[in-house]
Design an enzyme around this catalytic site. Structure first.
Site, PDB file in Angstrom:
ATOM      1  N   HIS A 184      -5.263  -1.306  -4.637  1.00 40.37           N
ATOM      2  CA  HIS A 184      -5.758  -0.209  -3.819  1.00 40.37           C
ATOM      3  C   HIS A 184      -6.589   0.703  -4.698  1.00 40.37           C
ATOM      4  O   HIS A 184      -6.106   1.153  -5.737  1.00 40.37           O
ATOM      5  CB  HIS A 184      -4.590   0.525  -3.159  1.00 40.37           C
ATOM      6  CG  HIS A 184      -3.860  -0.371  -2.209  1.00 40.37           C
ATOM      7  ND1 HIS A 184      -2.771  -1.105  -2.595  1.00 40.37           N
ATOM      8  CD2 HIS A 184      -4.120  -0.699  -0.926  1.00 40.37           C
ATOM      9  CE1 HIS A 184      -2.362  -1.841  -1.569  1.00 40.37           C
ATOM     10  NE2 HIS A 184      -3.162  -1.622  -0.549  1.00 40.37           N
ATOM     11  N   CYS A 222       0.792  -1.234   0.000  1.00 39.84           N
ATOM     12  CA  CYS A 222       0.000   0.000   0.000  1.00 39.84           C
ATOM     13  C   CYS A 222       0.825   1.285   0.000  1.00 39.84           C
ATOM     14  O   CYS A 222       0.510   2.200  -0.773  1.00 39.84           O
ATOM     15  CB  CYS A 222      -1.051   0.005   1.099  1.00 39.84           C
ATOM     16  SG  CYS A 222      -0.684  -0.984   2.531  1.00 39.84           S
ATOM     17  N   ARG A 249       7.620 -10.902   5.071  1.00 40.99           N
ATOM     18  CA  ARG A 249       7.303 -10.671   6.472  1.00 40.99           C
ATOM     19  C   ARG A 249       8.055 -11.706   7.288  1.00 40.99           C
ATOM     20  O   ARG A 249       7.994 -12.896   6.988  1.00 40.99           O
ATOM     21  CB  ARG A 249       5.796 -10.816   6.734  1.00 40.99           C
ATOM     22  CG  ARG A 249       4.977  -9.810   5.960  1.00 40.99           C
ATOM     23  CD  ARG A 249       3.504  -9.931   6.249  1.00 40.99           C
ATOM     24  NE  ARG A 249       2.762  -9.076   5.332  1.00 40.99           N
ATOM     25  CZ  ARG A 249       1.436  -8.968   5.301  1.00 40.99           C
ATOM     26  NH1 ARG A 249       0.713  -9.662   6.151  1.00 40.99           N
ATOM     27  NH2 ARG A 249       0.845  -8.172   4.443  1.00 40.99           N
ATOM     28  N   ASP A 304      -2.784  -7.837  -4.709  1.00 39.39           N
ATOM     29  CA  ASP A 304      -3.171  -6.661  -3.951  1.00 39.39           C
ATOM     30  C   ASP A 304      -3.648  -5.581  -4.902  1.00 39.39           C
ATOM     31  O   ASP A 304      -3.155  -5.460  -6.012  1.00 39.39           O
ATOM     32  CB  ASP A 304      -1.898  -6.177  -3.234  1.00 39.39           C
ATOM     33  CG  ASP A 304      -2.213  -5.388  -1.990  1.00 39.39           C
ATOM     34  OD1 ASP A 304      -3.405  -5.246  -1.653  1.00 39.39           O
ATOM     35  OD2 ASP A 304      -1.266  -4.911  -1.359  1.00 39.39           O
ATOM     36  N   GLN A 361       1.064 -11.011  -2.904  1.00 37.11           N
ATOM     37  CA  GLN A 361      -0.342 -10.641  -2.686  1.00 37.11           C
ATOM     38  C   GLN A 361      -0.945 -10.190  -3.998  1.00 37.11           C
ATOM     39  O   GLN A 361      -0.329  -9.413  -4.726  1.00 37.11           O
ATOM     40  CB  GLN A 361      -0.417  -9.473  -1.707  1.00 37.11           C
ATOM     41  CG  GLN A 361      -0.491  -9.868  -0.269  1.00 37.11           C
ATOM     42  CD  GLN A 361      -0.743  -8.664   0.615  1.00 37.11           C
ATOM     43  OE1 GLN A 361      -0.208  -7.590   0.374  1.00 37.11           O
ATOM     44  NE2 GLN A 361      -1.553  -8.849   1.625  1.00 37.11           N
ATOM     45  N   LYS A 393     -13.217  -3.974   7.836  1.00 38.81           N
ATOM     46  CA  LYS A 393     -12.970  -4.802   6.664  1.00 38.81           C
ATOM     47  C   LYS A 393     -13.993  -5.920   6.529  1.00 38.81           C
ATOM     48  O   LYS A 393     -14.609  -6.351   7.503  1.00 38.81           O
ATOM     49  CB  LYS A 393     -11.562  -5.376   6.700  1.00 38.81           C
ATOM     50  CG  LYS A 393     -11.247  -6.264   7.887  1.00 38.81           C
ATOM     51  CD  LYS A 393      -9.775  -6.686   7.829  1.00 38.81           C
ATOM     52  CE  LYS A 393      -9.409  -7.535   9.019  1.00 38.81           C
ATOM     53  NZ  LYS A 393      -7.974  -7.830   9.084  1.00 38.81           N
ATOM     54  N   HIS A 403      -8.394  -1.104   0.384  1.00 28.92           N
ATOM     55  CA  HIS A 403      -7.419  -2.198   0.229  1.00 28.92           C
ATOM     56  C   HIS A 403      -8.224  -3.434  -0.116  1.00 28.92           C
ATOM     57  O   HIS A 403      -9.207  -3.727   0.565  1.00 28.92           O
ATOM     58  CB  HIS A 403      -6.684  -2.498   1.535  1.00 28.92           C
ATOM     59  CG  HIS A 403      -5.995  -1.327   2.152  1.00 28.92           C
ATOM     60  ND1 HIS A 403      -4.635  -1.278   2.315  1.00 28.92           N
ATOM     61  CD2 HIS A 403      -6.474  -0.173   2.665  1.00 28.92           C
ATOM     62  CE1 HIS A 403      -4.300  -0.146   2.915  1.00 28.92           C
ATOM     63  NE2 HIS A 403      -5.401   0.545   3.147  1.00 28.92           N
TER      64      HIS A 403
END
Length: 636
Positions: free
Chosen positions: A383, A332, A361, A381, A379, A463, A509
RNA sequence: GCUGCCGUAGCUCAGUGGUAGAGCACUCCCUUGGUAAGGGAGAGGUCGAAAGUUCAAUCCUUUCCGGCAGCACCA
């Protein structure tokens, strides 16, 4: 009193559970193990002295099974106390498949100890000890447990709210603090249970407390259900993605890169198939793919708040000029930087920036688990930068996209949880009110039902969590959709609105697969390695029967490849039986067998994985058919 | 990270205080066989790593690394 079927029973005075059951029917009287009075579970022996809604609980009912499992925990505790009197008991509840009990004891329990404990449990069941409830005065109870050396129990009584009854249950010589309810006697438990394993667990779930030994068991209403459960465990082991990953030569993991995946050619093909598919879906849904850097300067992570909150889990690197950098744990901040790289107009919104973001991570070593929990992952991912009034429509569009993608992967059942504000959070209550309302209206407008997951939202916003159910009925959280009123402002993102003024965009997200690695792990287990044709790394293998037909086999393979199919050729010096077995074990969906007959008339013998038969087809027809079957699902 | 268990050939696993074995896989040879294992031979191991005990350690002890189960964690 009223019964669940609406009937009413009348008694002249107070009446105990067994008599109520007997009044309804002799069969029920035999099956009764507990009562439900006005919605509250009670011991069968308890007396009903007023007009109430009463139901008889049997072992076949979900709540009956729960009581039975709870009793199994008590019987195990009794067995342990008999065999190892120096052990202290703590907590022992029922679980979804059985029970556990946490014990405090200096010596570790071994696997052999479990065998002995289980034997003693069976004996206690045969003794058929009466289980009796006793209500104690608080201080007397504390003194009692202190006297018998049960310090954990004594400590816990102090935490039971004043005014609540302190109940003890006695079976044989064993007495335990417990709210109940319980079975009338240990014999009612039956023998459909089994001790499974022993593991560490913290007292009250807090790592600062003493670590106890937790013994897990499984318990069922009858032997058939126990067998079925044990069989399902075997099935899960057979499907374990770590095992299939090795057997199908998809990937391996090694100590040279703990928590990271070495993708082998077949596994990477699978990965690419998924990525290519997702890319098409994202393109069609109006996302713009970007790629941000892996290593970013410390100052960015300080600005985003990660340095403060998540440094423990971040991999830090130092460059020669002594700059401190971190491998990104999420994408992000990078996307916000792309957004704010130039002046943005409200006309550009919603702007959907997507990335197959490689994240690192530093997960605790004990958390690592094959592909399911890794330290380096990707991910899917994205946004979405938008205005507040666009949250609902973006939410609806996302839910539709997600459900359609899950369907394509073979997941029909999807559960949704709504995670609202956590205790520790940023932003005012007023902003949270708006964010939660917008998210709720999105999921409701999409026509989806959800359950509440209170206090589990991210620190920056509420979320939606999407859970899919796999072929073994297990649930996996993959997708997420989060409303964030915080980070864009924090990192200085803004756009020029219709009014000519600067505004801070809302950031959504969202991820569908979550971690691609983990999603592949789920897919492997869901399909037990037998992927649908469009996903299979190798879709077909062309196998020759004799070396005489090797050339023709090559020709068949080329025809398939030209049609876009993924095939390999096996012209090896083995009998066809051997080849069929080998490629079946490799779970290749289709075998095209070619012998003298096929070579002579330009055909193939098509055999499906797991099938007993084969079908003779003209080469062209076989290729056309497979090509059609292998088509990648596309957005309609 | 914590507790417990485990680490012997690519895989699955035997085994021993005197430096190792099986099956499958692999390589080669024979076999050209019509839908789930044809036959033979061969190669393959610093017994996870280091230190200690011992005349001698793969085996006993300690530490470390890795794996498994659970707990805690999953921003």
């Amino acid at each position: 009193m009223s019964l669940p079927d609406g009937k009413r029973l009348t008694f002249p005075g107070p009446v105990a559970g067994p008599d109520i059951a007997a009044a309804i029917g002799p069969g029920l009287a035999r099956a009764a193990i507990a009562l439900r009075v006005d919605g509250q579970p009670r011991d069968l022996a308890s007396v009903v002295d007023r007009d109430a809604a009463v139901a008889i609980i049997t072992r076949e009912m979900p709540e009956g099974l729960e009581i039975l499992r709870h009793d199994a925990a008590h019987v195990m505790a009794e067995a342990v106390k008999e065999l190892y009197p120096d052990t202290e008991v703590t907590f022992g509840p029922a679980t979804d498949t059985g029970f556990y009990y946490d014990f405090a004891r200096a010596e570790p329990f071994t696997a052999e100890d479990l065998v002995g404990i289980e034997e003693r449990m069976r004996e206690i069941v045969r003794r058929d000890e009466k289980i009796a409830r006793e209500v104690w005065e608080r201080d007397a109870a504390v003194a009692f447990f202190r006297d018998i050396g049960e310090t954990y129990k004594a400590e816990y009584i102090g935490e039971i709210p004043r005014g609540e009854e302190i109940s003890l249950y006695r079976q044989g010589d064993f007495v335990d603090l417990c709210a109940g309810p319980h079975l009338p006697s240990t014999g009612c438990l039956g023998q459909a249970f089994k001790l499974m394993n022993v593991a560490g667990a913290y007292w009250r779930g807090d790592p600062r407390n003493a670590q106890l030994q937790r013994i897990y068991g499984t318990a069922w209403a009858n032997q058939r259900e126990l067998d079925q459960y044990l069989h399902q465990l075997e099935e899960a082991e057979r499907r374990d993605h770590r095992r299939l990953g090795r057997e199908l030569d998809l990937f391996h993991m090694g100590e040279e890169a703990v928590g990271s995946v070495f993708w082998h050619p077949r596994g990477w093909k699978l990965y690419r198939n998924i990525e290519d598919y997702m890319r098409r879906r994202l393109d069609a849904a109006g996302y713009l793919e970007v790629k941000g850097p892996q290593l970013l300067d410390r100052s960015l992570w300080e600005a985003s708040g990660h340095w403060e909150n998540f440094a423990e889990n971040m991999f830090i690197a130092e460059s020669r000029d002594e700059k401190i950098l971190a491998l990104k744990p999420m994408s992000c901040p990078g996307h916000v930087l792309i957004f704010r790289n130039r002046l943005r107009s409200y006309r550009e919104l919603p702007l959907r920036l997507a990335e197959f973001g490689s994240c690192h991570r530093n997960e605790p070593s004990g958390a690592l688990h094959g592909l399911m929990r890794v330290r380096a992952f990707t991910q899917d991912d994205a946004h979405i930068f938008c205005m507040e009034e666009q949250i609902t429509s973006e939410g609806i569009a996302f839910c539709e996209l997600l459900l359609s993608i899950y369907r394509d992967f073979g997941f029909e059942e999807v559960g949704i949880k709504f995670a609202d504000r956590p205790p520790v959070r940023t932003g005012s209550d007023e902003v949270w009110d708006r964010a939660e309302a917008a998210l709720r209206s999105a999921v409701e407008a999409a026509g989806l039902s959800y359950t509440l997951n209170p206090g589990e939202g991210a620190f920056y916003g509420p979320k939606l969590e999407f859970y899919l159910r796999d072929a073994l009925g297990r649930e996996w959280q993959c997708g997420t959709f989060q409303v964030d009123f915080e980070m864009p402002g924090r990192l200085g993102a803004s756009y020029v609105g219709e009014d000519g003024a600067r505004h801070v965009p809302v950031m959504l997200h969202r991820a569908v697969l979550g971690s691609v690695e983990r999603f592949i792990g789920i897919l492997i287990e869901h399909y037990a390695g037998r992927f649908p044709l469009w996903l299979a790394p190798v879709q077909a293998v062309v196998a020759s029967i004799t070396s005489e037909t090797a050339d023709y086999a090559g020709e068949v393979a080329r025809a398939c490849t030209t049609a876009g199919l993924r095939v390999t050729v096996d012209t090896g010096n083995e009998k066809i039986n051997y080849k069929v077995r080998e490629h079946s074990l490799a779970k290749i969906p289709v075998m095209l067998v070619v012998g003298r007959r096929e070579a002579a008339n330009r055909s193939v013998a098509l055999r499906r994985l797991g099938g007993k038969e084969h079908e003779a087809l003209a080469l062209d027809e076989a290729v056309a058919r497979l090509k059609e079957e292998a088509a990648v699902p596309s957005p309609s």
